[in-house]
Design a protein around this motif. Structure first.
Motif, PDB file in Angstrom:
ATOM      1  N   GLU A 105       0.837  -1.209   0.000  1.00 42.98           N
ATOM      2  CA  GLU A 105       0.000   0.000   0.000  1.00 42.98           C
ATOM      3  C   GLU A 105       0.866   1.250   0.000  1.00 42.98           C
ATOM      4  OE1 GLU A 105      -3.869  -1.685   2.490  1.00 42.98           O
ATOM      5  OE2 GLU A 105      -2.208  -0.745   3.570  1.00 42.98           O
ATOM      6  N   HIS A 106       1.938   1.210   0.787  1.00 36.22           N
ATOM      7  CA  HIS A 106       2.825   2.369   0.872  1.00 36.22           C
ATOM      8  C   HIS A 106       3.514   2.628  -0.465  1.00 36.22           C
ATOM      9  CE1 HIS A 106       5.205   5.461   2.736  1.00 36.22           C
ATOM     10  NE2 HIS A 106       6.331   4.836   2.446  1.00 36.22           N
ATOM     11  N   LEU A 107       3.979   1.582  -1.112  1.00 35.64           N
ATOM     12  CA  LEU A 107       4.611   1.755  -2.419  1.00 35.64           C
ATOM     13  C   LEU A 107       3.611   2.315  -3.427  1.00 35.64           C
ATOM     14  CD1 LEU A 107       6.797  -1.469  -2.571  1.00 35.64           C
ATOM     15  CD2 LEU A 107       7.595   0.888  -2.293  1.00 35.64           C
ATOM     16  N   GLY A 108       2.364   1.866  -3.378  1.00 39.48           N
ATOM     17  CA  GLY A 108       1.325   2.421  -4.240  1.00 39.48           C
ATOM     18  C   GLY A 108       1.102   3.895  -3.950  1.00 39.48           C
ATOM     19  N   HIS A 109       1.095   4.236  -2.667  1.00 36.08           N
ATOM     20  CA  HIS A 109       0.927   5.638  -2.251  1.00 36.08           C
ATOM     21  C   HIS A 109       2.084   6.490  -2.785  1.00 36.08           C
ATOM     22  CE1 HIS A 109      -0.587   8.824   0.381  1.00 36.08           C
ATOM     23  NE2 HIS A 109       0.669   9.041   0.722  1.00 36.08           N
ATOM     24  N   LEU A 110       3.303   5.977  -2.685  1.00 31.65           N
ATOM     25  CA  LEU A 110       4.463   6.710  -3.190  1.00 31.65           C
ATOM     26  C   LEU A 110       4.375   6.885  -4.710  1.00 31.65           C
ATOM     27  CD1 LEU A 110       7.341   5.091  -1.084  1.00 31.65           C
ATOM     28  CD2 LEU A 110       6.334   7.369  -0.800  1.00 31.65           C
ATOM     29  N   ALA A 111       3.909   5.850  -5.422  1.00 36.56           N
ATOM     30  CA  ALA A 111       3.748   5.951  -6.873  1.00 36.56           C
ATOM     31  C   ALA A 111       2.680   6.990  -7.209  1.00 36.56           C
ATOM     32  CB  ALA A 111       3.389   4.591  -7.461  1.00 36.56           C
ATOM     33  N   ASP A 112       1.580   6.995  -6.449  1.00 40.74           N
ATOM     34  CA  ASP A 112       0.530   8.008  -6.661  1.00 40.74           C
ATOM     35  C   ASP A 112       1.072   9.409  -6.440  1.00 40.74           C
ATOM     36  OD1 ASP A 112      -1.275   5.969  -7.177  1.00 40.74           O
ATOM     37  OD2 ASP A 112      -2.226   6.065  -5.187  1.00 40.74           O
ATOM     38  N   ASP A 113       1.873   9.583  -5.384  1.00 40.25           N
ATOM     39  CA  ASP A 113       2.475  10.902  -5.105  1.00 40.25           C
ATOM     40  C   ASP A 113       3.388  11.336  -6.248  1.00 40.25           C
ATOM     41  OD1 ASP A 113       1.175  11.163  -2.692  1.00 40.25           O
ATOM     42  OD2 ASP A 113       2.946  10.717  -1.457  1.00 40.25           O
ATOM     43  N   ALA A 114       4.166  10.403  -6.785  1.00 45.15           N
ATOM     44  CA  ALA A 114       5.068  10.734  -7.892  1.00 45.15           C
ATOM     45  C   ALA A 114       4.269  11.114  -9.139  1.00 45.15           C
ATOM     46  CB  ALA A 114       5.999   9.560  -8.188  1.00 45.15           C
ATOM     47  N   ASP A 115       3.171  10.388  -9.401  1.00 42.69           N
ATOM     48  CA  ASP A 115       2.313  10.734 -10.536  1.00 42.69           C
ATOM     49  C   ASP A 115       1.736  12.132 -10.372  1.00 42.69           C
ATOM     50  OD1 ASP A 115       2.737   8.227 -11.685  1.00 42.69           O
ATOM     51  OD2 ASP A 115       0.820   7.407 -10.985  1.00 42.69           O
ATOM     52  N   ARG A 116       1.274  12.445  -9.174  1.00 40.49           N
ATOM     53  CA  ARG A 116       0.691  13.763  -8.893  1.00 40.49           C
ATOM     54  C   ARG A 116       1.738  14.862  -9.062  1.00 40.49           C
ATOM     55  NH1 ARG A 116      -0.356  17.199  -4.290  1.00 40.49           N
ATOM     56  NH2 ARG A 116      -2.430  18.117  -4.464  1.00 40.49           N
ATOM     57  N   SER A 173       4.314  14.791 -10.947  1.00 39.09           N
ATOM     58  CA  SER A 173       4.579  14.921 -12.374  1.00 39.09           C
ATOM     59  C   SER A 173       3.500  15.742 -13.068  1.00 39.09           C
ATOM     60  CB  SER A 173       4.672  13.533 -13.009  1.00 39.09           C
ATOM     61  OG  SER A 173       4.867  13.628 -14.397  1.00 39.09           O
ATOM     62  N   ARG A 174       2.228  15.491 -12.703  1.00 37.92           N
ATOM     63  CA  ARG A 174       1.132  16.274 -13.294  1.00 37.92           C
ATOM     64  C   ARG A 174       1.272  17.750 -12.946  1.00 37.92           C
ATOM     65  NH1 ARG A 174      -1.896  11.997 -11.290  1.00 37.92           N
ATOM     66  NH2 ARG A 174      -2.810  13.319  -9.668  1.00 37.92           N
ATOM     67  N   PHE A 175       1.611  18.060 -11.694  1.00 40.73           N
ATOM     68  CA  PHE A 175       1.771  19.452 -11.288  1.00 40.73           C
ATOM     69  C   PHE A 175       2.986  20.089 -11.959  1.00 40.73           C
ATOM     70  CE2 PHE A 175      -1.248  18.630  -7.820  1.00 40.73           C
ATOM     71  CZ  PHE A 175      -2.033  19.760  -7.954  1.00 40.73           C
ATOM     72  N   ALA A 176       4.058  19.340 -12.164  1.00 45.50           N
ATOM     73  CA  ALA A 176       5.224  19.883 -12.866  1.00 45.50           C
ATOM     74  C   ALA A 176       4.846  20.237 -14.298  1.00 45.50           C
ATOM     75  CB  ALA A 176       6.376  18.874 -12.845  1.00 45.50           C
ATOM     76  N   THR A 177       4.075  19.373 -14.950  1.00 50.06           N
ATOM     77  CA  THR A 177       3.611  19.652 -16.308  1.00 50.06           C
ATOM     78  C   THR A 177       2.727  20.889 -16.325  1.00 50.06           C
ATOM     79  OG1 THR A 177       3.735  17.314 -16.903  1.00 50.06           O
ATOM     80  CG2 THR A 177       2.310  18.698 -18.263  1.00 50.06           C
ATOM     81  N   LEU A 178       1.845  21.020 -15.335  1.00 53.05           N
ATOM     82  CA  LEU A 178       0.980  22.195 -15.241  1.00 53.05           C
ATOM     83  C   LEU A 178       1.812  23.465 -15.050  1.00 53.05           C
ATOM     84  CD1 LEU A 178      -1.811  23.513 -15.016  1.00 53.05           C
ATOM     85  CD2 LEU A 178      -1.798  22.915 -12.583  1.00 53.05           C
ATOM     86  N   ARG A 179       2.799  23.420 -14.150  1.00 51.42           N
ATOM     87  CA  ARG A 179       3.657  24.592 -13.936  1.00 51.42           C
ATOM     88  C   ARG A 179       4.388  24.978 -15.216  1.00 51.42           C
ATOM     89  NH1 ARG A 179       4.344  22.061  -9.024  1.00 51.42           N
ATOM     90  NH2 ARG A 179       6.194  20.949  -9.696  1.00 51.42           N
TER      91      ARG A 179
END
Length: 91
Positions: free
Chosen positions: A40-51, A53-59
């Motif tokens: 679950e923690h690894l999934g959470h970390l992957a979700d955080d990394a995806d998020r 990345s999305r915010f970096a693209t938005l910026r």
């Protein structure tokens, strides 16, 4: 958060990843502190990394917006605020 059900466990594929022991220990400690399994923690970390990345693209997109594009956005935002809140002359 409840754990996986029996039917979920039957459909899950289990894999092994190789980690340095200090990294594994850090991940296990982080997972325990967050009351998660290591998976679950690894999934959470992957979700955080995806998020992130999305915010970096938005910026990057915002930074690349022309002055005219920014002005148009401000104008449209003001129009929508007037629709939602009433005309700025009424405020």
């Amino acid at each position: 958060m409840s754990g996986p059900t029996d039917s979920m466990m039957k459909s899950m594929t289990v894999t092994t990843i190789k980690l340095e022991s200090d990294v594994r220990d850090r991940l296990k400690a982080q997972a325990a502190a967050a009351h998660r399994t290591l998976g679950e923690h690894l999934g959470h970390l992957a979700d955080d990394a995806d998020r992130a990345s999305r915010f970096a693209t938005l910026r990057e997109s915002i930074a690349a917006t022309s002055a005219a594009g920014t002005a148009g956005w401000h104008e449209e935002t003001e129009l929508w605020e007037d629709v939602e809140l009433g005309s700025s002359a009424d405020r």
